[in-house]
Structure formats: structure tokens, C-alpha cells
Design a protein around this motif. Structure first.
Motif, PDB file in Angstrom:
ATOM      1  N   LEU A   4       0.860  -1.173   0.000  1.00  0.00           N
ATOM      2  CA  LEU A   4       0.000   0.000   0.000  1.00  0.00           C
ATOM      3  C   LEU A   4       0.898   1.225   0.000  1.00  0.00           C
ATOM      4  CD1 LEU A   4      -2.720   1.420   0.202  1.00  0.00           C
ATOM      5  CD2 LEU A   4      -2.618   1.082   2.686  1.00  0.00           C
ATOM      6  N   LEU A   5       0.886   1.951  -1.113  1.00  0.00           N
ATOM      7  CA  LEU A   5       1.699   3.161  -1.207  1.00  0.00           C
ATOM      8  C   LEU A   5       1.006   4.300  -0.481  1.00  0.00           C
ATOM      9  CD1 LEU A   5       2.865   3.134  -4.944  1.00  0.00           C
ATOM     10  CD2 LEU A   5       3.866   1.990  -2.976  1.00  0.00           C
ATOM     11  N   ALA A  36      -5.811  10.971   2.501  1.00  0.00           N
ATOM     12  CA  ALA A  36      -6.139  10.122   3.650  1.00  0.00           C
ATOM     13  C   ALA A  36      -5.269  10.492   4.845  1.00  0.00           C
ATOM     14  CB  ALA A  36      -5.927   8.659   3.285  1.00  0.00           C
ATOM     15  N   LYS A  37      -5.839  10.375   6.013  1.00  0.00           N
ATOM     16  CA  LYS A  37      -5.081  10.584   7.241  1.00  0.00           C
ATOM     17  C   LYS A  37      -4.229   9.342   7.493  1.00  0.00           C
ATOM     18  CE  LYS A  37      -8.555  13.555   9.188  1.00  0.00           C
ATOM     19  NZ  LYS A  37      -9.674  13.691  10.097  1.00  0.00           N
ATOM     20  N   ASP A  38      -3.106   9.556   8.150  1.00  0.00           N
ATOM     21  CA  ASP A  38      -2.191   8.445   8.423  1.00  0.00           C
ATOM     22  C   ASP A  38      -2.896   7.296   9.141  1.00  0.00           C
ATOM     23  OD1 ASP A  38      -0.167   9.900   7.253  1.00  0.00           O
ATOM     24  OD2 ASP A  38       0.720  10.545   9.147  1.00  0.00           O
ATOM     25  N   ILE A  39      -3.708   7.628  10.119  1.00  0.00           N
ATOM     26  CA  ILE A  39      -4.370   6.575  10.891  1.00  0.00           C
ATOM     27  C   ILE A  39      -5.378   5.802  10.038  1.00  0.00           C
ATOM     28  CG2 ILE A  39      -6.234   7.978  11.870  1.00  0.00           C
ATOM     29  CD1 ILE A  39      -4.174   5.254  13.701  1.00  0.00           C
ATOM     30  N   GLU A  40      -5.987   6.459   9.044  1.00  0.00           N
ATOM     31  CA  GLU A  40      -6.882   5.751   8.124  1.00  0.00           C
ATOM     32  C   GLU A  40      -6.096   4.753   7.281  1.00  0.00           C
ATOM     33  OE1 GLU A  40     -10.380   8.865   6.939  1.00  0.00           O
ATOM     34  OE2 GLU A  40      -8.388   9.308   6.144  1.00  0.00           O
ATOM     35  N   ALA A  45      -4.453  -0.746   6.208  1.00  0.00           N
ATOM     36  CA  ALA A  45      -3.357  -1.702   6.029  1.00  0.00           C
ATOM     37  C   ALA A  45      -3.453  -2.836   7.046  1.00  0.00           C
ATOM     38  CB  ALA A  45      -2.016  -0.982   6.138  1.00  0.00           C
ATOM     39  N   HIS A  46      -3.812  -2.504   8.255  1.00  0.00           N
ATOM     40  CA  HIS A  46      -3.947  -3.527   9.295  1.00  0.00           C
ATOM     41  C   HIS A  46      -5.078  -4.501   8.952  1.00  0.00           C
ATOM     42  CE1 HIS A  46      -4.992  -5.251  13.233  1.00  0.00           C
ATOM     43  NE2 HIS A  46      -3.689  -5.174  13.440  1.00  0.00           N
ATOM     44  N   GLN A  47      -6.217  -3.975   8.568  1.00  0.00           N
ATOM     45  CA  GLN A  47      -7.383  -4.811   8.256  1.00  0.00           C
ATOM     46  C   GLN A  47      -7.172  -5.657   7.007  1.00  0.00           C
ATOM     47  OE1 GLN A  47     -10.556  -1.973   7.992  1.00  0.00           O
ATOM     48  NE2 GLN A  47     -10.495  -1.518  10.175  1.00  0.00           N
ATOM     49  N   ASN A  48      -6.376  -5.156   6.068  1.00  0.00           N
ATOM     50  CA  ASN A  48      -6.207  -5.838   4.784  1.00  0.00           C
ATOM     51  C   ASN A  48      -4.823  -6.480   4.610  1.00  0.00           C
ATOM     52  OD1 ASN A  48      -8.787  -5.170   3.140  1.00  0.00           O
ATOM     53  ND2 ASN A  48      -8.236  -3.281   4.213  1.00  0.00           N
ATOM     54  N   GLY A  67       2.927  -1.224  17.648  1.00  0.00           N
ATOM     55  CA  GLY A  67       3.471  -2.495  17.196  1.00  0.00           C
ATOM     56  C   GLY A  67       3.037  -2.787  15.769  1.00  0.00           C
ATOM     57  N   PHE A  68       3.257  -4.000  15.348  1.00  0.00           N
ATOM     58  CA  PHE A  68       2.880  -4.392  13.992  1.00  0.00           C
ATOM     59  C   PHE A  68       2.106  -5.686  14.046  1.00  0.00           C
ATOM     60  CE2 PHE A  68       7.067  -6.128  14.890  1.00  0.00           C
ATOM     61  CZ  PHE A  68       6.949  -7.430  14.515  1.00  0.00           C
ATOM     62  N   PRO A  69       1.286  -5.988  13.071  1.00  0.00           N
ATOM     63  CA  PRO A  69       1.062  -5.318  11.788  1.00  0.00           C
ATOM     64  C   PRO A  69       0.271  -4.023  11.944  1.00  0.00           C
ATOM     65  CG  PRO A  69      -0.456  -7.172  12.013  1.00  0.00           C
ATOM     66  CD  PRO A  69       0.440  -7.170  13.234  1.00  0.00           C
ATOM     67  N   PRO A  70       0.233  -3.220  10.892  1.00  0.00           N
ATOM     68  CA  PRO A  70       0.870  -3.453   9.599  1.00  0.00           C
ATOM     69  C   PRO A  70       2.374  -3.214   9.674  1.00  0.00           C
ATOM     70  CG  PRO A  70      -0.166  -1.313   9.574  1.00  0.00           C
ATOM     71  CD  PRO A  70      -0.506  -1.958  10.894  1.00  0.00           C
ATOM     72  N   LYS A  71       3.034  -3.688   8.666  1.00  0.00           N
ATOM     73  CA  LYS A  71       4.475  -3.519   8.559  1.00  0.00           C
ATOM     74  C   LYS A  71       4.764  -2.345   7.633  1.00  0.00           C
ATOM     75  CE  LYS A  71       5.239  -8.239   9.782  1.00  0.00           C
ATOM     76  NZ  LYS A  71       5.886  -9.501   9.469  1.00  0.00           N
ATOM     77  N   ILE A  72       5.980  -1.818   7.770  1.00  0.00           N
ATOM     78  CA  ILE A  72       6.334  -0.571   7.091  1.00  0.00           C
ATOM     79  C   ILE A  72       7.648  -0.720   6.336  1.00  0.00           C
ATOM     80  CG2 ILE A  72       6.787   1.901   7.424  1.00  0.00           C
ATOM     81  CD1 ILE A  72       4.029   1.025   8.454  1.00  0.00           C
TER      82      ILE A  72
END
Length: 111
Positions: A4-5, A36-40, A45-48, A67-72
Motif C-alpha cells: 500500500l503506497l 487520507a489521514k495516516d491513521i486511516e 493496512a492492518h485490516q487488509n 506495534g505491527f502489523p501493519p508492517k512498514i
């Protein structure tokens, strides 16, 4: 593995990156507010189960807090051309794949 870019990365990279990373999306094209806001982006990314590609430290801070996910994947190369970023991601595909599978770490930095 889904990439996800972040909104700060050009959407124009998607077409070229899909040749190497089949599941590749841009934050502006997944139904979030624009910009989009960072938290969105984080929540999506977390949900998908996406890996966020970004050059903003805000996501690094979120990993530190939540913590993760999502990963960065942190792009630490300054302001570069789309071609440069594309080649850097392709060059480090194996490391990005290892990140997606790892349970030990949630961030890689590309220079």
C-alpha cells in the motif's frame, strides 16, 4: 504480499510495480478520504494485511506505539524520481518479502 503506497508516494508507480508486486495499491484509490489521514491508512493496512510504503516518519512512530502489523517499508532516500523509487523497491523485493513473513520485525528502511 500486498503493498500500500502512502499518499506521499506517486500513484504512477502502481502500474510499473504491479509487474513485480502483484497486489499493489495507492492510498488514494482504496476508498479512503483524499488525502487520507495516516491513521486511516494504518487501519486499512492492518485490516487488509498490507505493507505500507512511505517516506514519512509518522508511520514509524505508529509502529513504535502500536506495534505491527501493519508492517512498514521506510524510504530513506530523500526526494527521488519515481523511476528511482521503483527500481529501489524492485531491487529489495526479497527483503520486502522477508518482512512480510517475519514475526520478529515490522519495519525495514531502504536507502
Amino acid at each position: 504480499m500486498k503493498l500500500l503506497l502512502d499518499a506521499n508516494i506517486s500513484w504512477r508507480l502502481i502500474v510499473k510495480l504491479k509487474l513485480h508486486f502483484e497486489d499493489c495499491f495507492h492510498a488514494d484509490s482504496i476508498g479512503l478520504s483524499v488525502p487520507a489521514k495516516d491513521i486511516e491508512i494504518w487501519d486499512y493496512a492492518h485490516q487488509n494485511k498490507c505493507i505500507i510504503i512511505t517516506n514519512y516518519d509518522d508511520f514509524f512512530d505508529l509502529v513504535s506505539l502500536k506495534g505491527f502489523p501493519p508492517k512498514i517499508v521506510m524510504l530513506r532516500m530523500g526526494n527521488q524520481t519515481n523511476n528511482f523509487i521503483e527500481q529501489k523497491l524492485i531491487q529489495h523485493k526479497n527483503e520486502i518479502e522477508a518482512l512480510s513473513k517475519s514475526e520478529d520485525y515490522g519495519v525495514i528502511e531502504l536507502y
